[in-house]
Design a protein around this motif. Structure first.
Motif, short mmCIF file in Angstrom:
data_model
loop_
_atom_site.label_atom_id
_atom_site.label_comp_id
_atom_site.label_asym_id
_atom_site.label_seq_id
_atom_site.Cartn_x
_atom_site.Cartn_y
_atom_site.Cartn_z
N ARG A 237 4.55 9.08 -7.18
CA ARG A 237 4.85 10.48 -6.92
C ARG A 237 6.35 10.75 -6.81
O ARG A 237 6.77 11.89 -6.66
N SER A 238 7.14 9.71 -6.87
CA SER A 238 8.58 9.84 -6.64
C SER A 238 9.34 10.06 -7.94
O SER A 238 8.84 9.77 -9.04
N LYS A 239 10.56 10.52 -7.81
CA LYS A 239 11.41 10.67 -9.00
C LYS A 239 11.82 9.32 -9.57
O LYS A 239 12.18 9.22 -10.74
N LEU A 240 11.73 8.28 -8.76
CA LEU A 240 12.09 6.93 -9.24
C LEU A 240 11.13 6.46 -10.32
O LEU A 240 11.49 5.66 -11.19
N ALA A 241 9.88 6.94 -10.28
CA ALA A 241 8.90 6.53 -11.28
C ALA A 241 9.23 7.07 -12.66
O ALA A 241 8.66 6.63 -13.66
N GLN A 242 10.18 8.00 -12.75
CA GLN A 242 10.56 8.60 -14.03
C GLN A 242 11.60 7.77 -14.76
O GLN A 242 11.94 8.07 -15.91
N VAL A 243 12.13 6.74 -14.11
CA VAL A 243 13.17 5.92 -14.74
C VAL A 243 12.61 5.22 -15.98
O VAL A 243 13.27 5.11 -17.00
N SER B 178 4.17 15.81 -8.52
CA SER B 178 4.27 16.18 -7.11
C SER B 178 5.42 17.14 -6.91
O SER B 178 6.30 17.28 -7.76
N GLY B 179 5.42 17.78 -5.77
CA GLY B 179 6.49 18.73 -5.46
C GLY B 179 7.44 18.24 -4.40
O GLY B 179 8.33 18.97 -3.97
N ARG B 180 7.25 17.01 -3.97
CA ARG B 180 8.12 16.45 -2.92
C ARG B 180 8.67 15.11 -3.35
O ARG B 180 8.59 14.13 -2.65
N ALA C 92 12.05 8.40 -0.88
CA ALA C 92 12.54 7.83 0.38
C ALA C 92 11.49 6.90 1.00
O ALA C 92 11.81 5.82 1.49
N ALA C 93 10.23 7.33 0.96
CA ALA C 93 9.16 6.49 1.51
C ALA C 93 9.01 5.20 0.72
O ALA C 93 8.80 4.13 1.29
N SER C 94 9.12 5.29 -0.61
CA SER C 94 9.03 4.09 -1.45
C SER C 94 10.15 3.12 -1.13
O SER C 94 9.94 1.91 -1.02
N LEU C 95 11.35 3.66 -0.98
CA LEU C 95 12.50 2.80 -0.70
C LEU C 95 12.39 2.13 0.67
O LEU C 95 12.77 0.97 0.84
N ARG C 96 11.87 2.84 1.66
CA ARG C 96 11.69 2.24 2.99
C ARG C 96 10.78 1.03 2.91
O ARG C 96 11.06 -0.03 3.49
N SER C 97 9.68 1.17 2.19
CA SER C 97 8.73 0.06 2.08
C SER C 97 9.30 -1.07 1.25
O SER C 97 9.09 -2.25 1.56
N ALA C 98 10.04 -0.74 0.19
CA ALA C 98 10.65 -1.78 -0.64
C ALA C 98 11.67 -2.58 0.16
O ALA C 98 11.75 -3.81 0.05
N ARG C 99 12.45 -1.90 0.96
CA ARG C 99 13.44 -2.59 1.80
C ARG C 99 12.75 -3.43 2.86
O ARG C 99 13.21 -4.52 3.20
N ALA C 100 11.64 -2.93 3.40
CA ALA C 100 10.90 -3.69 4.42
C ALA C 100 10.35 -4.98 3.82
O ALA C 100 10.34 -6.02 4.48
N LEU C 101 9.88 -4.93 2.57
CA LEU C 101 9.40 -6.14 1.92
C LEU C 101 10.53 -7.15 1.75
O LEU C 101 10.35 -8.35 1.95
N ALA D 276 0.84 -1.20 0.00
CA ALA D 276 0.00 0.00 0.00
C ALA D 276 0.87 1.25 0.00
O ALA D 276 0.59 2.22 -0.72
N ALA D 277 1.95 1.23 0.78
CA ALA D 277 2.84 2.39 0.85
C ALA D 277 3.55 2.62 -0.49
O ALA D 277 3.72 3.77 -0.92
N ILE D 278 3.97 1.55 -1.14
CA ILE D 278 4.61 1.70 -2.45
C ILE D 278 3.63 2.25 -3.47
O ILE D 278 3.96 3.16 -4.25
N CYS D 279 2.41 1.73 -3.49
CA CYS D 279 1.40 2.22 -4.42
C CYS D 279 1.09 3.70 -4.18
O CYS D 279 0.81 4.44 -5.12
N LEU D 280 1.17 4.11 -2.94
CA LEU D 280 0.88 5.50 -2.60
C LEU D 280 2.02 6.43 -2.97
O LEU D 280 1.80 7.52 -3.51
N ASN D 281 3.25 6.00 -2.72
CA ASN D 281 4.39 6.90 -2.84
C ASN D 281 5.16 6.80 -4.15
O ASN D 281 5.64 7.82 -4.67
N PHE D 282 5.30 5.60 -4.68
CA PHE D 282 6.16 5.44 -5.85
C PHE D 282 5.72 6.26 -7.06
O PHE D 282 6.56 6.89 -7.72
#
Length: 462
Positions: free
Chosen positions: A293-299, A315-317, A323-332, A285-291
């Motif tokens: 909006r992240s710069k990583l999605a531009q890859v 998004s502007g942040r 960072a939030a996406s990476l935290r959840s990815a690492r937790a998985l 859920a956290a990845i779906c919410l944050n990824f």
């Protein structure tokens, strides 16, 4: 009803047969309880079944044997026909039917047979609605252990429907009853005993009330899916989408977990597969919410059979979302590392690995050498996990192949100039110089034929 009979795995195996005896129905049912039931404990407990082996109807025994047979090397029995289960006028319309359809759904998606999986899921939802399985009144007059199994069946259907909505793009989600009882402890249930359990309303109000209930792992898994459903619904209702409230729900969930539930382990340090599933869902859920909006999605658009390409949201942040996406990815990834064997891991976890990998691969391909060690180690662990899961569930092979394809596409699109401040060097050379394992993954033989159909040397359908 209070049965206190115990059969260890060793005792069960000695009674039912050898590992290669895949034609032995009781042996396959033993495998089901050993490898499938820990993550999806909605069928009646094994101890109770062993005292009542004629209890399960034929279609449920067939479904159990079919999904369990993936843990053998022998030829598996045919998948039960969804239409026959639904249309058989001689079979009662009951929770056993829903249980069979849930197992067929799980196995079909894990085998990459989505049409069959969708048919089974649609039939399970329709049957559950017809018999009012989503009510505490269902099964009134039945023994308490049966009623707990029926409740678990509904909540399993609720959870599986939400996961398939995410990974299969079905856009079908069930509405959570306002005050339905949640499952109690799986340990108590497995011992064929009865315990007090709270409701959906109570678990959502746990932040404001004096703690009087000890919530089970299954209850936390249901709550995680409620939050996941809210996130997924938000994508379809942009006018009411509230990122901050959804983010707060995810954070509150994680912060409210008792210490014994935070790592997906039980009090003895053994893996708690149900809580592992709950943590998997909340991090997804956290990845779906944050990824998005992240710069990583531009890859690049990383689209897999698991629906990992969630699009992009301006998004502007972007750094904070990354960072939030990476935290959840690492937790998985950490959830995988708690396992010494992945045989009891839910088949759904192959797609969870895909979501985690898309985040970490995106990060890996955008940072200059030397790469953060955790990224390399996590990606290697994920690829190893997919390889191990692929020995049982074909979808994991498909995901692993698509990770390799994603790497090829990203690296081929990369600019010739190095993103580092050192001498110019192609992105491909940077990556290959640092990690031979990445080259090995990219050079793996693709598991798709020319038409994009997964190929493993044998057809998926029986």
């Amino acid at each position: 009803m209070d049965h206190n009979i115990t059969f260890s795995i060793e005792e069960t195996t000695s009674i039912t047969g050898t590992e290669n005896d895949a034609t032995n129905e009781e042996y396959l049912i033993g495998l089901y309880y050993r490898y499938i039931h820990p993550a999806h404990p909605f069928a009646l407990p094994e101890d109770f079944y062993r005292r009542n082996t004629g209890l399960f109807p034929a279609h449920l025994r067939q479904a159990i044997c079919f999904i369990a047979s993936h843990h053998t090397t022998d030829r598996r029995p045919p998948c039960p026909k969804v239409d026959e289960i639904v249309e058989d006028a001689s079979t009662p319309e009951d929770a056993f039917r829903v249980q069979s359809l849930i197992l067929i759904t799980l196995a079909s998606y894990a085998r990459f047979e989505r049409d069959n999986g969708n048919s089974a899921l649609t039939a399970a939802i329709a049957m559950a609605g017809k018999i009012n399985l989503d009510s505490d009144n269902f099964g009134h007059g039945h023994a308490a252990l049966f009623r707990e199994s029926w409740r678990r069946t509904w909540w399993e259907l609720y959870t599986i429907t939400g996961l398939i909505s995410l990974i299969g793009g079905t856009n079908v989600r069930l509405t959570q009853p306002l005050a339905m009882t949640l499952p109690y402890s799986c340990e108590i249930y497995g011992a064929c005993q009865i315990a007090q359990a709270g409701t959906t309303e109570q678990i959502q109000e746990r932040f404001y009330s004096v703690p009087t209930l000890e919530w089970s792992s299954f209850a936390y898994r249901v709550e995680a899916m409620r939050i996941m459903t809210t996130v997924l619904d938000g994508f379809n209702n942009s006018t009411t989408f509230d990122y901050d409230s959804m983010s707060a729900s995810i954070s509150s969930y994680l912060l409210s977990l008792p210490a014994a539930k935070c790592e997906g382990l039980d009090a003895n340090g053994d893996v708690d597969e149900v809580m592992t599933c709950g943590l998997m869902i909340i991090h997804l859920a956290a990845i779906c919410l944050n990824f998005p909006r992240s710069k990583l999605a531009q890859v690049g658009g990383f689209s897999t059979v698991c629906g990992t390409d969630r699009g992009r949201v301006a998004s502007g942040r972007e750094d904070s979302y990354s960072a939030a996406s990476l935290r959840s990815a690492r937790a998985l990834t950490k959830l995988i590392s708690t396992h010494t064997s992945l045989k009891t891991l839910s088949p759904c976890f192959a797609c969870a690995v895909a979501f985690s990998a898309v985040v970490q691969l995106s990060q890996y391909t955008t940072v200059a050498p030397p790469k953060p060690p955790y990224l390399r180690e996590n990606l290697q662990l994920q690829l190893s996990a997919l390889q191990s899961l692929g020995e049982v569930w074909p979808i994991a092979h498909v995901v692993r192949s698509q990770l390799a394809q994603f790497l090829r596409e990203v690296i081929n699109k990369a600019p010739a100039k190095s993103i580092a401040t050192s001498a110019p060097q192609s992105m491909n050379d940077q990556l290959m110089t640092e990690d031979q394992w990445l080259q090995d993954v990219m050079n793996e033989e693709m598991l798709f034929d020319g038409g994009g159909i997964p190929f493993f040397g044998m057809p998926f359908t029986e």
